[in-house]
Design a protein around this motif. Structure first.
Motif, mmCIF file in Angstrom:
data_model
loop_
_atom_site.group_PDB
_atom_site.id
_atom_site.type_symbol
_atom_site.label_atom_id
_atom_site.label_comp_id
_atom_site.label_asym_id
_atom_site.label_seq_id
_atom_site.Cartn_x
_atom_site.Cartn_y
_atom_site.Cartn_z
ATOM 1 N N LEU A 60 0.817 -1.208 0.000
ATOM 2 C CA LEU A 60 0.000 0.000 0.000
ATOM 3 C C LEU A 60 0.856 1.266 0.000
ATOM 4 O O LEU A 60 0.465 2.279 -0.587
ATOM 5 C CB LEU A 60 -0.946 -0.015 1.203
ATOM 6 C CG LEU A 60 -2.119 -0.989 1.041
ATOM 7 C CD1 LEU A 60 -2.793 -1.263 2.375
ATOM 8 C CD2 LEU A 60 -3.135 -0.442 0.033
ATOM 9 N N ARG A 61 2.023 1.219 0.638
ATOM 10 C CA ARG A 61 2.934 2.369 0.545
ATOM 11 C C ARG A 61 3.400 2.559 -0.898
ATOM 12 O O ARG A 61 3.505 3.692 -1.384
ATOM 13 C CB ARG A 61 4.125 2.175 1.481
ATOM 14 C CG ARG A 61 3.798 2.433 2.951
ATOM 15 C CD ARG A 61 5.055 2.639 3.782
ATOM 16 N NE ARG A 61 5.852 1.414 3.888
ATOM 17 C CZ ARG A 61 5.680 0.506 4.828
ATOM 18 N NH1 ARG A 61 4.733 0.648 5.738
ATOM 19 N NH2 ARG A 61 6.463 -0.563 4.874
ATOM 20 N N ASP A 62 3.683 1.456 -1.589
ATOM 21 C CA ASP A 62 4.051 1.541 -3.007
ATOM 22 C C ASP A 62 2.897 2.111 -3.829
ATOM 23 O O ASP A 62 3.111 2.911 -4.751
ATOM 24 C CB ASP A 62 4.427 0.157 -3.542
ATOM 25 C CG ASP A 62 5.736 -0.367 -2.962
ATOM 26 O OD1 ASP A 62 6.520 0.448 -2.432
ATOM 27 O OD2 ASP A 62 5.968 -1.592 -3.046
ATOM 28 N N ALA A 63 1.683 1.675 -3.477
ATOM 29 C CA ALA A 63 0.505 2.178 -4.189
ATOM 30 C C ALA A 63 0.371 3.685 -4.002
ATOM 31 O O ALA A 63 0.149 4.429 -4.968
ATOM 32 C CB ALA A 63 -0.750 1.460 -3.691
ATOM 33 N N MET A 64 0.515 4.136 -2.767
ATOM 34 C CA MET A 64 0.410 5.569 -2.486
ATOM 35 C C MET A 64 1.465 6.365 -3.259
ATOM 36 O O MET A 64 1.188 7.449 -3.787
ATOM 37 C CB MET A 64 0.570 5.821 -0.986
ATOM 38 C CG MET A 64 -0.624 5.425 -0.156
ATOM 39 S SD MET A 64 -2.001 6.575 -0.388
ATOM 40 C CE MET A 64 -3.071 6.049 0.951
ATOM 41 N N TYR A 65 2.673 5.811 -3.334
ATOM 42 C CA TYR A 65 3.748 6.492 -4.059
ATOM 43 C C TYR A 65 3.370 6.642 -5.535
ATOM 44 O O TYR A 65 3.532 7.718 -6.134
ATOM 45 C CB TYR A 65 5.054 5.725 -3.908
ATOM 46 C CG TYR A 65 6.265 6.481 -4.390
ATOM 47 C CD1 TYR A 65 6.926 7.377 -3.554
ATOM 48 C CD2 TYR A 65 6.746 6.329 -5.696
ATOM 49 C CE1 TYR A 65 8.026 8.092 -3.992
ATOM 50 C CE2 TYR A 65 7.842 7.037 -6.137
ATOM 51 C CZ TYR A 65 8.479 7.915 -5.291
ATOM 52 O OH TYR A 65 9.564 8.626 -5.740
ATOM 53 N N GLY A 66 2.844 5.553 -6.119
ATOM 54 C CA GLY A 66 2.447 5.609 -7.520
ATOM 55 C C GLY A 66 1.315 6.594 -7.759
ATOM 56 O O GLY A 66 1.354 7.387 -8.709
ATOM 57 N N PHE A 67 0.310 6.567 -6.883
ATOM 58 C CA PHE A 67 -0.834 7.469 -7.052
ATOM 59 C C PHE A 67 -0.433 8.926 -6.819
ATOM 60 O O PHE A 67 -0.932 9.825 -7.500
ATOM 61 C CB PHE A 67 -1.965 7.073 -6.101
ATOM 62 C CG PHE A 67 -2.643 5.781 -6.463
ATOM 63 C CD1 PHE A 67 -2.978 5.491 -7.781
ATOM 64 C CD2 PHE A 67 -2.978 4.852 -5.481
ATOM 65 C CE1 PHE A 67 -3.617 4.305 -8.122
ATOM 66 C CE2 PHE A 67 -3.609 3.672 -5.806
ATOM 67 C CZ PHE A 67 -3.935 3.393 -7.129
ATOM 68 N N ASN A 68 0.443 9.155 -5.848
ATOM 69 C CA ASN A 68 0.908 10.522 -5.614
ATOM 70 C C ASN A 68 1.719 11.034 -6.796
ATOM 71 O O ASN A 68 1.607 12.208 -7.184
ATOM 72 C CB ASN A 68 1.747 10.588 -4.328
ATOM 73 C CG ASN A 68 0.897 10.780 -3.089
ATOM 74 O OD1 ASN A 68 0.109 11.716 -3.016
ATOM 75 N ND2 ASN A 68 1.044 9.896 -2.113
ATOM 76 N N THR A 69 2.537 10.156 -7.381
ATOM 77 C CA THR A 69 3.311 10.537 -8.564
ATOM 78 C C THR A 69 2.386 10.939 -9.710
ATOM 79 O O THR A 69 2.643 11.898 -10.445
ATOM 80 C CB THR A 69 4.214 9.374 -9.009
ATOM 81 O OG1 THR A 69 5.129 9.055 -7.951
ATOM 82 C CG2 THR A 69 5.003 9.727 -10.263
#
Length: 214
Positions: A60-69
């Motif tokens: 989920l941290r990876d997901a947040m990073y992708g969505f924030n990008t």
């Protein structure tokens, strides 16, 4: 693969969704994009079912990073939905409420985020019930319950119906509680959601015991 993973997840086929999402992530390792956010969210959802909560949180941290990008509030909202589900199953209710609050801040009701708000609010209703905040539960369900039958994330739908039933039982309104259960069970059958059906049958059994001892 990614589209199939998402469809599988929304059909509550979490095994297929997890496998397809993991394959996509492995083939696209190192990307930080909306698509990676989607894949990581589906993968985290699948990890929940084996109680692999630590790896789910990493995903989920990876997901947040992708969505924030990608600057996607919609994607971030979905990550909060799944994160709250994972935390509730892990028994971390306070952290789950924090995720829900953050998700609702990203999902204003006037901007097409209705489904995400409903899923977040359904989970919030359950958590507020557990904290005995019954006035808040009624307020939340007034927004979420009419829209809950159209949602595809079984965990959140189950929690929302459970909160609605238990809130009625507290006030001795057994008839309405049974009506809510019947509605949910019908949805479970129509949409082929066996986990929802099983959860609501458990709620019905508890309610019938309560009625019998009343």
């Amino acid at each position: 693969h990614l589209q199939r993973a998402v469809i599988a997840g929304l059909q509550d086929d979490f095994v297929t969704g997890k496998e397809l999402a993991q394959q996509w992530i492995q083939r696209n390792e190192g990307q930080h994009s909306f698509s990676m956010g989607v894949a990581a969210t589906v993968y985290a959802f699948g990890l929940k079912f084996t109680a692999d909560f630590d790896r789910a949180q990493v995903a989920l941290r990876d997901a947040m990073y992708g969505f924030n990008t990608a600057q996607s509030s919609y994607g971030i909202g979905w990550a909060h939905v799944v994160s709250a589900i994972v935390l509730i199953q892990a028994g971390r209710y306070r952290a789950a409420l924090a995720q829900i609050d953050a998700g609702l801040a990203r999902c204003p009701s006037a901007q097409g985020f209705g489904s995400l708000r409903t899923l977040l609010r359904a989970q919030e209703a359950f958590l507020r019930y557990e904290r005995n905040e019954l006035e808040r539960v009624r307020e939340i369900l007034g927004e979420a319950l009419p829209l809950l039958s159209d949602q595809g994330v079984v965990d959140a739908v189950s929690l929302g119906y459970a909160a609605a039933v238990r809130a009625r039982v507290v006030h001795g309104d057994y008839g309405t509680a049974l009506d809510i259960l019947s509605e949910g069970e019908l949805i479970a059958l129509q949409r082929d959601f066996p986990r929802l059906n099983a959860a609501l049958r458990s709620e019905r059994a508890l309610l019938l015991v309560r009625i019998g001892s009343a």
